[in-house]
Design a protein around this motif. Structure first.
Motif, mmCIF file in Angstrom:
data_model
loop_
_atom_site.group_PDB
_atom_site.id
_atom_site.type_symbol
_atom_site.label_atom_id
_atom_site.label_comp_id
_atom_site.label_asym_id
_atom_site.label_seq_id
_atom_site.Cartn_x
_atom_site.Cartn_y
_atom_site.Cartn_z
ATOM 1 N N UNK A 217 -85.154 -35.747 -61.231
ATOM 2 C CA UNK A 217 -84.930 -34.584 -59.941
ATOM 3 C C UNK A 217 -85.840 -33.767 -60.568
ATOM 4 N N UNK A 218 -87.159 -33.560 -60.614
ATOM 5 C CA UNK A 218 -88.087 -33.434 -60.866
ATOM 6 C C UNK A 218 -88.798 -31.958 -60.187
ATOM 7 N N UNK B 223 -87.670 -28.318 -56.421
ATOM 8 C CA UNK B 223 -86.892 -29.384 -57.050
ATOM 9 C C UNK B 223 -87.112 -30.528 -55.975
ATOM 10 N N UNK B 224 -87.133 -31.832 -56.207
ATOM 11 C CA UNK B 224 -87.371 -33.118 -55.815
ATOM 12 C C UNK B 224 -86.890 -33.982 -56.123
ATOM 13 N N UNK B 225 -85.478 -34.952 -55.289
ATOM 14 C CA UNK B 225 -85.225 -35.862 -55.773
ATOM 15 C C UNK B 225 -86.328 -36.682 -56.176
ATOM 16 N N UNK B 226 -85.876 -37.497 -57.566
ATOM 17 C CA UNK B 226 -86.897 -38.891 -57.453
ATOM 18 C C UNK B 226 -85.908 -40.312 -56.866
ATOM 19 N N UNK B 227 -84.436 -40.001 -58.287
ATOM 20 C CA UNK B 227 -83.837 -41.245 -57.912
ATOM 21 C C UNK B 227 -82.945 -40.935 -58.005
ATOM 22 N N UNK B 228 -81.885 -41.787 -57.835
ATOM 23 C CA UNK B 228 -80.119 -41.756 -57.644
ATOM 24 C C UNK B 228 -78.763 -43.118 -58.072
ATOM 25 N N UNK C 192 -88.931 -33.270 -65.467
ATOM 26 C CA UNK C 192 -87.244 -33.864 -64.746
ATOM 27 C C UNK C 192 -85.906 -33.452 -65.191
ATOM 28 N N UNK C 193 -85.052 -33.525 -64.294
ATOM 29 C CA UNK C 193 -84.171 -32.894 -64.532
ATOM 30 C C UNK C 193 -82.996 -33.899 -64.277
#
Length: 121
Positions: free
Chosen positions: A37-38, A45-50, A93-94
């Motif tokens: 997430x970033x 905070x938003x999803x980037x990839x999972x 980025x988290x």
């Protein structure tokens, strides 16, 4: 106790690449999913990839075809290969890990402290 540790952030020019790494460490039975997430300054905070343990991936539309998430289930690690970076990718980025602890029953969501990615235009 479970910790999530990220590395690999930095400063890069637009069009460049970076690779982020993440490891979930501790009394883990298994991680069921890991992701990135970033959060940009002043934004949520938003999803980037999972990626799930079974291999299902999910990407934000803004990074699809530029970023690739990979995981190693045996090592509880995740990676984010970021190509063709843009200034709007600048954010902290988290790493996120959904893991079942050693008792095999309790599942929690764990977060790393974040790694800064800055893209200069």
């Amino acid at each position: 106790q479970v910790r999530v540790v990220e590395s690999g952030g930095g400063l890069v020019q637009a069009g460049g690449s970076l690779r982020l790494s993440c490891a979930a460490i501790g009394s883990i039975f298994r991680c069921n999913a890991m992701g990135w997430y970033r959060q940009a300054t002043g934004k949520q905070r938003e999803l980037v990839a999972t990626k799930s343990r079974s291999g299902t991936t999910n990407y934000a539309d803004s990074v699809r075809d530029r970023f690739t998430i990979s995981t190693d289930n045996a090592k509880n690690t995740a990676f984010l290969q970021m190509n063709s970076l843009k200034s709007e990718d600048t954010a902290i980025y988290f790493c996120n890990a959904v893991c079942t602890i050693r008792d095999g029953i309790v599942t929690n969501t764990y977060w790393g402290q974040g790694t800064q990615v800055a893209v200069s235009s």
